[in-house]
Design a protein around this motif. Sequence first.
Motif, short mmCIF file in Angstrom:
data_model
loop_
_atom_site.label_atom_id
_atom_site.label_comp_id
_atom_site.label_asym_id
_atom_site.label_seq_id
_atom_site.Cartn_x
_atom_site.Cartn_y
_atom_site.Cartn_z
N GLN A 121 26.11 34.62 43.32
CA GLN A 121 27.25 33.62 43.03
C GLN A 121 27.91 33.87 41.81
O GLN A 121 29.04 33.91 41.70
CB GLN A 121 26.90 32.28 43.41
N PHE A 122 27.06 34.17 40.80
CA PHE A 122 27.73 34.10 39.22
C PHE A 122 28.30 35.71 39.29
O PHE A 122 29.31 35.58 38.60
CB PHE A 122 26.23 34.18 38.44
N ILE A 123 27.82 36.74 39.73
CA ILE A 123 28.29 38.01 39.97
C ILE A 123 29.83 37.82 40.61
O ILE A 123 30.66 38.39 40.25
CB ILE A 123 27.55 38.90 40.48
N THR A 124 29.80 36.97 41.83
CA THR A 124 31.01 36.87 42.56
C THR A 124 31.95 36.34 41.75
O THR A 124 33.37 36.77 41.44
CB THR A 124 30.92 35.99 43.72
N ARG A 125 31.57 35.26 41.17
CA ARG A 125 32.58 34.41 40.03
C ARG A 125 33.13 35.12 39.08
O ARG A 125 34.47 35.31 38.65
CB ARG A 125 31.90 33.12 39.68
N LYS A 126 31.88 36.00 38.20
CA LYS A 126 32.78 36.82 37.14
C LYS A 126 33.39 37.80 37.47
O LYS A 126 34.69 38.09 36.87
CB LYS A 126 31.34 37.07 36.25
N ARG A 127 33.25 38.43 38.77
CA ARG A 127 34.04 39.57 39.12
C ARG A 127 35.42 39.02 39.34
O ARG A 127 36.36 39.73 39.01
CB ARG A 127 33.37 40.18 40.53
N LYS A 128 35.57 37.88 40.03
CA LYS A 128 36.80 37.46 40.42
C LYS A 128 37.63 36.94 39.26
O LYS A 128 38.88 37.02 39.05
CB LYS A 128 36.70 36.43 41.50
N GLU A 129 36.89 36.41 37.96
CA GLU A 129 37.38 36.23 36.70
C GLU A 129 37.92 37.47 36.13
O GLU A 129 39.14 37.21 35.50
CB GLU A 129 36.59 35.67 35.83
N LYS A 130 37.47 38.63 36.33
CA LYS A 130 38.04 39.68 35.90
C LYS A 130 39.13 40.25 36.82
O LYS A 130 39.48 41.65 36.34
CB LYS A 130 36.84 40.73 35.53
N ASN A 131 39.44 39.72 37.79
CA ASN A 131 40.50 40.03 38.78
C ASN A 131 39.99 41.53 39.33
O ASN A 131 40.72 42.53 39.72
CB ASN A 131 41.99 40.06 38.38
N LEU A 132 38.83 41.82 39.78
CA LEU A 132 38.06 43.07 40.20
C LEU A 132 37.75 42.66 41.85
O LEU A 132 37.39 41.73 42.13
CB LEU A 132 36.90 43.23 39.63
N THR A 133 38.04 43.37 42.63
CA THR A 133 37.61 43.63 44.11
C THR A 133 36.03 44.27 44.03
O THR A 133 35.90 44.74 42.95
CB THR A 133 38.57 44.26 45.08
N GLN A 134 35.51 43.98 44.88
CA GLN A 134 34.22 44.55 45.05
C GLN A 134 34.38 46.03 45.13
O GLN A 134 33.34 46.73 44.57
CB GLN A 134 33.42 44.22 46.56
N GLU A 135 35.10 46.55 45.74
CA GLU A 135 35.56 48.11 45.73
C GLU A 135 35.77 48.58 44.23
O GLU A 135 35.34 49.49 43.93
CB GLU A 135 36.87 48.30 46.59
N GLN A 136 36.63 47.72 43.42
CA GLN A 136 36.96 48.19 42.30
C GLN A 136 35.41 48.14 41.17
O GLN A 136 35.27 49.19 40.50
CB GLN A 136 37.86 47.51 41.53
N LEU A 137 34.85 46.99 41.50
CA LEU A 137 33.63 47.09 40.62
C LEU A 137 32.70 48.15 41.04
O LEU A 137 32.06 48.65 40.37
CB LEU A 137 32.95 45.73 40.74
N ALA A 138 32.56 48.39 42.23
CA ALA A 138 31.59 49.46 42.81
C ALA A 138 32.06 50.75 42.29
O ALA A 138 31.19 51.58 42.12
CB ALA A 138 31.55 49.67 44.40
N GLU A 139 33.13 51.12 42.33
CA GLU A 139 33.73 52.37 41.97
C GLU A 139 33.24 52.41 40.45
O GLU A 139 32.93 53.46 39.81
CB GLU A 139 35.22 52.44 41.83
N ARG A 140 33.60 51.56 39.42
CA ARG A 140 33.29 51.51 38.14
C ARG A 140 31.79 51.63 37.93
O ARG A 140 31.41 52.35 36.95
CB ARG A 140 33.66 50.28 37.39
N LEU A 141 30.93 51.17 38.77
CA LEU A 141 29.46 51.47 38.57
C LEU A 141 28.90 52.55 39.45
O LEU A 141 27.47 52.71 39.36
CB LEU A 141 28.73 50.08 39.01
N ASN A 142 29.86 53.12 40.04
CA ASN A 142 29.28 54.62 40.82
C ASN A 142 28.13 53.92 42.07
O ASN A 142 27.12 54.73 42.33
CB ASN A 142 28.52 55.50 40.12
#
Length: 170
Positions: free
Chosen positions: A8-29
């Motif tokens: 839940q914390f990862i979700t909240r922080k990802r959304k605060e950075k205005n990132l989609t799951q796809e965008q975060l996944a791409e950045r982390l490979n």
Amino acid sequence: MDQVKVGQFITRKRKEKNLTQEQLAERLNVSNKTISKWECGKCLPDYSLVEPLCNELGISISELFDGKDCEKNTSWVENEQIIKLVKDMQQLKKDKDNRRLFISAIVLIAFGVVLCLLSTIFDGSNAQDFISGFLVGIAIGLFLISVFILSFAAFNIINKTIKHKFKNSD
């Protein structure tokens, strides 16, 4: 450590950075399904991804594993210790999985032996010969599956040993 709370914390922080799951996944490979598993609390990030994930989300490692924002910054040493702890925990899980594989293979071999012994009981008529042959066939199948499982577990152990040897030679 609560995996659901961390997710839940990862979700909240990802959304605060205005990132989609796809965008975060791409950045982390990694795949977006991996991000989804973390956020649903099904699993934790691999130790090799903890630091990059924290960098992308702008959080510390201790915040990640606490599943909440912290007021004070943790030191670099604490972060290294946390990463080592996560790595060790994941290695223990892999070792436990290998033990389960070995136990499963041994049980399958034992079951195969029992089926071979049972097949000797049936002798005589065509139906009994069929049952005997069927039991032997199942036993052979179980032996082959056991060999595959044992080979897979042995490969994991050999791979771990080689990695450990190269790591210690540095």
